[in-house]
Write an enzyme that holds these catalytic residues in place. Structure first.
Site, PDB file in Angstrom:
ATOM      1  CG  ASP A 233      -2.164   0.906   0.943  1.00  0.00           C
ATOM      2  OD1 ASP A 233      -2.092   1.760   0.025  1.00  0.00           O
ATOM      3  OD2 ASP A 233      -3.166   0.785   1.667  1.00  0.00           O
TER       4      ASP A 233
HETATM    5  C1  BGC Z   1      -5.070   3.232  -0.032  1.00  0.00           C
HETATM    6  C2  BGC Z   1      -5.082   2.223  -1.162  1.00  0.00           C
HETATM    7  C3  BGC Z   1      -4.862   2.933  -2.468  1.00  0.00           C
HETATM    8  C4  BGC Z   1      -3.554   3.702  -2.392  1.00  0.00           C
HETATM    9  C5  BGC Z   1      -3.236   4.457  -3.662  1.00  0.00           C
HETATM   10  C6  BGC Z   1      -3.845   4.096  -0.067  1.00  0.00           C
HETATM   11  O1  BGC Z   1      -3.949   5.140   0.857  1.00  0.00           O
HETATM   12  O2  BGC Z   1      -5.125   2.546   1.203  1.00  0.00           O
HETATM   13  O3  BGC Z   1      -6.308   1.536  -1.182  1.00  0.00           O
HETATM   14  O4  BGC Z   1      -4.856   2.020  -3.527  1.00  0.00           O
HETATM   15  O5  BGC Z   1      -3.629   4.647  -1.343  1.00  0.00           O
HETATM   16  O6  BGC Z   1      -4.106   5.513  -3.839  1.00  0.00           O
END
Ligand code: BGC
Length: 796
Positions: A233
């Site tokens: 993530d």
């Molecule tokens: C989220 C993810 C997301 C990523 C990119 C993170 O803060 O938890 O679900 O894909 O950001 O935007």
């Protein structure tokens, strides 16, 4: 099949050839982002840059702005409410098509964490409280996306079921609960062929997930044979060595990645086995081959074999109608009689539809059909009243009173670097627009001309963090710094502070408004977020309520749209309560008191308390219904379509009745003390009954459950349509009180139809140091919801 395995062999050969041509420094460069959303290209081996984008209800693209619109489908909770993996697959196909249109190779979706507590801020973004339903919907979605040779990243692996302290929380979960609940959807979807998985921010049992060797390396890659890539993530990878040995393959974004030169040094010093890096690179190259980013090999699905183009607006509408759950309709008021006279349509969200949840799942659709637009388009005689407005923050400037909304990027001398029209006063960029560089950029401004429809006190607003100047008609309204409300770096972006300013304006007299931000780009990120808010003169809250009651009293039917706001359901924070915000409960109670034909439409991504539910004629749950919200609502209210949804999660009467509620860790630890008892598993036998059970949902006809037989590993269920309309029924089969399978059937009035529901081996197993068969005889029930058991049999 022969073709597929030949292609796989070809891919593997190309991967090995490409790998052999890379030196260590180039290899490690492929494992971190080159920016926020992409991996670097290596032209020498024919490798193109791989582009990633959120997910899950639309494809944002690398820009995050209204200048690059996206189809916005209903929320993931809505997709799960269809109980239809084939429909999920069509949703996936549309998103694969959108990804191709936007040059995206990897869609950062689906979210398959579970509905553990309804307070979870991203509850709307996950599917269900049940692992089997979650896995089935997620697998359909992934298959559909990947049919366009676009990869998915099933997320967030694992137990990322709430947002409080999300970067550090240690979720303590038993092996049994992990296996039977939280890992189960990932296992199903990996078996269905997902090419990517995203490692979560949180820890599980003391180890942060990006470093979790037992779960990433041993279970996911080892036991389940996952041959795709695991991406962190965003910013979740922190340690150089532990992430590699823990099984992570790609660290995103580039800024803050613990790898790059540090990883190459770790290999050179012997701290990291070079074989591990080769395995990571292989997985990236395999991904490239699959999505068509590696020269010399065809993508997993060649262009000629991809699905036919889908009309996104039509699918968004169909999906919404299939997801709406008719939770109560005791007098059969719905569908509305064709002779219905005036309809009082009430609620701020009926005019400014809330179509999606907040956070990284947000996209900018090309258009939004509000309930008001949709009901008028369907020919209903509508009288609108606000009634109550639950929003505490001003909406972004938009609508017919605004013209020429524009964003302008300037350098230090004030010269224009870039200018673009905006659909609303919301400005959001995650990449600098063409012609704009970090060094040159000094300010971004949103300008527009406001021609008020009425005289009186309006409001202008600023939402964002940083130094702002707001001017209206040449007068400075604000010139100061706005500071974030909390230290969480994500919150400044996902829930920025908000200021509002009263301003007296006269009807018909235009004023030019400018909101200027001095840009301070964070190191390595190009993140710009500012919103110009606008509020028309409104009567007092009491007067709004009274007006709505008057409108409802003289109408044949009152339709009230109630719901949550972006301050309630979003990524980055959990909910503080399940009550509807503002005075919406009071609004419903007062309207229902004057009009017995009151229908309440609940526009929320996840459960809310509905204290008046027994006092209204009908309750329709519409989730976050996506861009075609209003058309879908009109289809269902008029009966042009049957509401097809069934609850993917149990709805409580009161928050305090929820068997699992708290999402806040204590000293950094959140104990999943309930073990496997979440959702209906916990409600069954809990002190209080829920309002509506998992699986519940009515259509416009009635069904009799006539016969159930278990034939080998299949339940055969015969149901009869006993009502007056053709309809669709979602037949659910439970084994020993757990959902084991389901199928949708349709039948004409008076006709019977047979549903054949495969029962997986897992339905007869539990985890106890490994999967163990449970002793029979097993209780098998066929039902229209968890709690109603019209047919039961036993199976040895
Ligand atoms: C989220 C993810 C997301 C990523 C990119 C993170 O803060 O938890 O679900 O894909 O950001 O935007």
């Amino acid at each position: 099949m022969a073709g597929m395995s030949a292609l796989r062999t070809e891919h593997e050969a190309a991967v090995e050839t490409a790998l052999a041509a890379l030196d260590l420094d180039t290899k490690v460069s492929l494992l971190s982002g080159q920016d926020m959303w992409s991996l670097p290209a290596v032209p020498a081996i024919g490798l193109a840059s791989i582009v990633m984008s959120d997910g899950p209800i639309g494809v944002r693209g690398t820009q995050w702005s209204a200048a690059d619109p996206s189809i916005a489908l209903p929320s993931p909770t809505a997709l799960a409410a269809t109980w239809d993996p084939e429909l999920a697959r069509r949703a996936g196909r549309l998103l694969g098509q959108e990804a191709r249109r936007k040059g995206v190779h990897v869609l950062l979706a689906p979210t398959v964490n579970l509905h553990r507590s309804p307070l979870g801020g991203r509850h709307f973004e996950a599917y269900s409280e049940d692992p089997l339903l979650t896995g089935a919907i997620g697998a359909g979605y992934v298959r559909g996306v990947q049919e366009h040779s676009v990869a998915t990243t099933v997320k967030h692996f694992v137990a990322n079921d709430a947002e409080t302290e999300r970067f550090t929380v240690d979720n303590v979960v038993s092996e049994k609960a992990l296996r039977e609940l939280y890992l189960a959807p990932f296992e199903t979807i990996v078996a269905a062929g997902a090419w990517g998985v995203m490692a979560a921010y949180n820890k599980v049992n003391g180890v942060t997930m990006t470093e979790h060797a037992p779960l990433q390396r041993d279970v996911l890659k080892g036991e389940w044979g996952f041959d795709g890539f695991i991406v962190s993530d965003w910013t979740a990878a922190r340690d150089t060595v532990a992430t590699v040995t823990g099984g992570l393959d790609v660290a995103m974004p580039g800024v803050g990645s613990p790898w790059g030169r540090r990883l190459a040094d770790a290999v050179r010093s012997g701290a990291v086995d070079p074989e591990l890096v080769d395995d990571q690179v292989r997985r990236v190259l395999r991904l490239a081959a699959r999505v068509g980013a590696l020269d010399g090999v065809p993508p997993a699905v060649p262009v000629a074999d991809r699905p036919a183009p889908i009309d996104g607006d039509a699918l968004a509408r169909e999906l919404a109608t299939r997801s709406f759950v008719l939770a109560a309709n005791p007098r059969g008021l719905l569908p509305l009689d064709p002779g219905t006279g005036t309809v009082a349509l009430i609620g701020a969200l009926a005019r400014d539809a809330r179509i999606l949840g907040g956070g990284s799942a947000h996209v900018f659709p090309h258009h939004v059909v509000s309930p008001l637009d949709g009901l008028i388009a369907a020919g209903l005689r509508v009288e609108y009243a606000i009634g109550a407005d639950p929003r505490t923050k001003l909406a972004a400037a938009s609508g017919p009173q605004w013209t020429g909304l524009t964003a302008t990027f300037r350098d230090h001398s004030g010269a224009v670097l870039h200018r673009t029209p905006l659909g609303s006063g919301m400005g959001l960029w995650m990449e600098l627009p063409p012609g704009v560089t970090r060094d040159q950029l000094a300010t971004v401004e949103i300008t527009g001309r406001l021609t008020p429809a009425a005289s009186g006190q309006h409001e202008l607003g600023i939402r964002g963090v940083g130094r702002f100047t707001l001017t209206a008609g040449g007068q400075t309204v604000f010139d100061d710094t706005m500071l974030p409300d909390s230290n969480d770096p994500g919150a400044a972006f996902l829930a920025p502070p908000d200021e509002r300013f009263p301003i007296e304006l006269a009807a018909g007299l235009p004023v030019d408004v400018t909101l200027r931000q001095q840009v301070m780009l964070p190191e390595g990120f190009a993140l710009i977020a500012l919103t110009l808010g606008f509020g028309e003169p409104v009567a007092s809250a009491d007067a709004l309520l009274e007006e709505a009651v008057r409108t409802a009293a003289s109408a044949d039917v009152a339709i009230i749209v109630v719901g949550t706001t972006e301050q309630v359901e979003s990524e980055g924070f959990d909910r503080t309560c399940l009550a509807l915000p503002g005075r919406q409960d009071e609004l419903v109670t007062r309207v229902a008191a004057v009009n017995p034909n009151t229908v309440v439409v609940v526009n929320a991504g996840s459960p809310v308390e509905l204290p008046w539910a027994d006092d209204v004629a009908a309750v329709l749950l519409t989730w976050f219904p996506g861009q075609e919200a209003g058309h879908a609502l009109a289809d269902v209210l008029t009966g042009a379509a049957e509401p097809g949804g069934r609850l993917p999660t149990t709805w409580p009467v009161r928050e305090q009745d929820c068997p699992v509620l708290a999402t806040a860790p204590t000293d950094g630890v959140l104990a999943y003390a309930e073990d496997t008892r979440i959702g209906y598993r916990a409600w069954d036998g809990a002190g209080a009954a829920p309002r509506w059970w998992f699986g519940h949902g009515l259509g416009y006809t009635a069904w009799a459950y006539e016969q159930l037989a278990v034939d080998g590993r299949e339940a055969v269920v015969t149901v009869r349509n006993t009502g007056a309309r053709p309809g669709r029924e979602t037949v659910q089969v439970y084994v020993d009180g757990r959902l084991a399978g389901f199928a949708s059937v349709t039948a004409e009035p008076g006709h019977t139809v047979t549903a054949r529901v495969p029962l997986p081996e897992r339905a007869f197993q539990v985890w106890q140091d490994g999967w163990q068969a449970t002793p029979g005889p097993h209780r098998v029930t066929a039902a229209p919801s968890y709690f109603h058991h019209p047919l039961t049999t036993t199976h040895p």
